[in-house]
Scaffold this motif. Structure first.
Motif, mmCIF file in Angstrom:
data_model
loop_
_atom_site.group_PDB
_atom_site.id
_atom_site.type_symbol
_atom_site.label_atom_id
_atom_site.label_comp_id
_atom_site.label_asym_id
_atom_site.label_seq_id
_atom_site.Cartn_x
_atom_site.Cartn_y
_atom_site.Cartn_z
ATOM 1 N N ALA A 205 -11.246 60.604 73.189
ATOM 2 C CA ALA A 205 -10.300 59.516 72.943
ATOM 3 C C ALA A 205 -9.070 60.025 72.222
ATOM 4 O O ALA A 205 -9.081 61.103 71.605
ATOM 5 C CB ALA A 205 -10.976 58.419 72.114
ATOM 6 N N HIS A 206 -8.021 59.219 72.310
ATOM 7 C CA HIS A 206 -6.814 59.482 71.546
ATOM 8 C C HIS A 206 -6.224 58.158 71.097
ATOM 9 O O HIS A 206 -6.185 57.186 71.858
ATOM 10 C CB HIS A 206 -5.770 60.231 72.382
ATOM 11 C CG HIS A 206 -4.491 60.476 71.639
ATOM 12 N ND1 HIS A 206 -4.407 61.336 70.571
ATOM 13 C CD2 HIS A 206 -3.237 59.950 71.805
ATOM 14 C CE1 HIS A 206 -3.171 61.346 70.114
ATOM 15 N NE2 HIS A 206 -2.436 60.514 70.829
ATOM 16 N N GLU A 207 -5.784 58.116 69.844
ATOM 17 C CA GLU A 207 -5.113 56.944 69.298
ATOM 18 C C GLU A 207 -3.607 57.190 69.329
ATOM 19 O O GLU A 207 -3.079 58.013 68.577
ATOM 20 C CB GLU A 207 -5.562 56.689 67.863
ATOM 21 C CG GLU A 207 -7.014 56.294 67.731
ATOM 22 C CD GLU A 207 -7.225 54.791 67.869
ATOM 23 O OE1 GLU A 207 -6.213 54.059 67.929
ATOM 24 O OE2 GLU A 207 -8.394 54.366 67.924
ATOM 25 N N HIS A 208 -2.931 56.496 70.234
ATOM 26 C CA HIS A 208 -1.482 56.620 70.302
ATOM 27 C C HIS A 208 -0.836 55.857 69.140
ATOM 28 O O HIS A 208 -1.452 55.001 68.504
ATOM 29 C CB HIS A 208 -0.954 56.058 71.622
ATOM 30 C CG HIS A 208 -1.012 57.025 72.752
ATOM 31 N ND1 HIS A 208 -0.144 58.090 72.869
ATOM 32 C CD2 HIS A 208 -1.842 57.090 73.837
ATOM 33 C CE1 HIS A 208 -0.422 58.765 73.970
ATOM 34 N NE2 HIS A 208 -1.441 58.190 74.575
ATOM 35 N N THR A 209 0.401 56.183 68.901
ATOM 36 C CA THR A 209 1.267 55.370 68.049
ATOM 37 C C THR A 209 2.304 54.720 68.953
ATOM 38 O O THR A 209 2.455 55.091 70.128
ATOM 39 C CB THR A 209 1.972 56.224 66.983
ATOM 40 O OG1 THR A 209 2.853 57.162 67.650
ATOM 41 C CG2 THR A 209 0.951 56.998 66.147
ATOM 42 N N GLN A 210 3.031 53.770 68.417
ATOM 43 C CA GLN A 210 4.097 53.168 69.209
ATOM 44 C C GLN A 210 5.140 54.221 69.589
ATOM 45 O O GLN A 210 5.714 54.179 70.677
ATOM 46 C CB GLN A 210 4.756 52.024 68.434
ATOM 47 C CG GLN A 210 3.835 50.830 68.202
ATOM 48 C CD GLN A 210 3.270 50.270 69.500
ATOM 49 O OE1 GLN A 210 3.977 50.152 70.520
ATOM 50 N NE2 GLN A 210 1.999 49.907 69.488
ATOM 51 N N GLU A 211 5.332 55.197 68.700
ATOM 52 C CA GLU A 211 6.301 56.258 68.981
ATOM 53 C C GLU A 211 5.817 57.167 70.107
ATOM 54 O O GLU A 211 6.595 57.538 70.996
ATOM 55 C CB GLU A 211 6.567 57.075 67.714
ATOM 56 C CG GLU A 211 7.313 56.337 66.621
ATOM 57 C CD GLU A 211 6.451 55.316 65.897
ATOM 58 O OE1 GLU A 211 7.025 54.405 65.256
ATOM 59 O OE2 GLU A 211 5.209 55.425 65.966
ATOM 60 N N SER A 212 4.532 57.528 70.086
ATOM 61 C CA SER A 212 4.028 58.419 71.140
ATOM 62 C C SER A 212 3.993 57.701 72.488
ATOM 63 O O SER A 212 4.251 58.305 73.533
ATOM 64 C CB SER A 212 2.650 58.959 70.771
ATOM 65 O OG SER A 212 1.670 57.939 70.735
ATOM 66 N N LEU A 213 3.676 56.409 72.492
ATOM 67 C CA LEU A 213 3.727 55.657 73.747
ATOM 68 C C LEU A 213 5.159 55.576 74.267
ATOM 69 O O LEU A 213 5.391 55.708 75.476
ATOM 70 C CB LEU A 213 3.165 54.250 73.539
ATOM 71 C CG LEU A 213 1.652 54.125 73.387
ATOM 72 C CD1 LEU A 213 1.265 52.678 73.116
ATOM 73 C CD2 LEU A 213 0.921 54.652 74.617
#
Length: 295
Positions: A205-213
């Motif tokens: 899994a990976h938890e994106h941030t709004q910036e990475s998205l």
């Protein structure tokens, strides 16, 4: 009354470029394959489906239909019936190989589901999601959307030989676009993406941030800019357009359009229909856009 032709008005906004993760990745893999798959009309005949694709599609279909069963039928026997009714007997060397792989798929799906909460219904199964920006309109289909503590989680099934890593989840353009699209479609937070490798029951899994998205969306916009230019060039020059040079690589031995590409044929002998299957019950790596369509 005079006739006004389309495109005669100046200052009109440029239409959004319609794309899917599969289309974007096809261009990155090989411009010639992209042209044959998405632009050529009539479309060149593709080679017959290989066995590993049959395995992948069957597995996806069973994992989709499992959640439509009433809870009392969410059992190994219920899975066995779904595999039997969904089995795609295409690409295998002989009936014996097909039967052996049907049993392997049944066992791998049952083992995978033992680790699932079979009473928690997913929010979506093969659910279409959409994302619009100032330049692109992206649509895609998510294998599974879960609700975890009020937030959506993107689940993408993998059936290939290669066990995915956390880096695969982090860098995946399709997964990020699915998350951004799910958040827009459902108007709910969605930043976690997961790859579920069914044969090994591995979950990364990976938890994106709004910036990475946002960076991934910008990446998709950049690819779409190239595609818009290439598509226009094809409309003017057809197959002679220079933007569609092949990108020879080892993938050419697996390409469905290899018969129409001399450069790809020089990359080595074509793989057999069942070459993607190996002896330990796994398959050649199958990307989310290969065999199992996500357009």
């Amino acid at each position: 009354m005079s006739t006004v032709h389309q495109g005669a008005f100046g200052g009109m906004p440029t239409p959004l470029y319609p794309a899917s993760p599969s289309r974007l990745l096809a261009w990155l893999d090989c411009p010639r394959r992209y042209r044959m798959q998405y632009l050529d009309r009539p479309r060149p005949p593709a080679r017959p489906q290989r066995a590993h694709t049959s395995v992948g599609i069957t597995t996806h279909n069973v994992l989709r239909d499992f959640w439509d069963l009433p809870p009392v039928r969410r059992t190994p026997e219920g899975v066995a019936e779904l595999v039997r009714s969904s089995w795609i007997d295409v690409g295998f060397r002989d009936p014996e190989q097909s039967a052996a792989w049907r049993q392997r798929v049944r066992e791998s799906v049952v083992d995978y589901l033992r680790g699932s909460d079979r009473d928690r219904q997913p929010v979506g199964l093969e659910r279409s999601v959409a994302l619009r920006t100032e330049s692109i309109a992206v649509t895609g289909r998510v294998d599974r959307l879960d609700d975890r503590d009020g937030e959506l989680v993107v689940v993408d099934y993998k059936t290939g030989r290669q066990v995915p890593t956390e880096e695969d989840a982090r860098t995946s353009l399709p997964l990020a676009l699915y998350a951004a699209g799910a958040a827009r479609t459902f108007r709910r937070p969605c930043v976690r993406v997961e790859l579920h490798h069914v044969p090994s029951r591995t979950v990364v899994a990976h938890e994106h941030t709004q910036e990475s998205l946002a960076r991934k969306v910008t990446e998709a916009e950049s690819i779409a800019t190239d595609l818009r230019r290439a598509d226009a060039e094809f409309a003017e020059q057809g197959v002679e357009a220079p933007s569609f040079a092949p990108r020879p690589s080892p993938l050419c031995t697996w390409c469905d359009f290899r018969a129409h590409c001399p450069e790809g044929q020089h990359m080595g002998p074509e793989k057999s229909d069942w070459a993607g299957l190996d002896g330990d019950g796994s398959t050649r790596p199958v990307r989310s856009d290969e065999g199992v369509r996500h357009d």
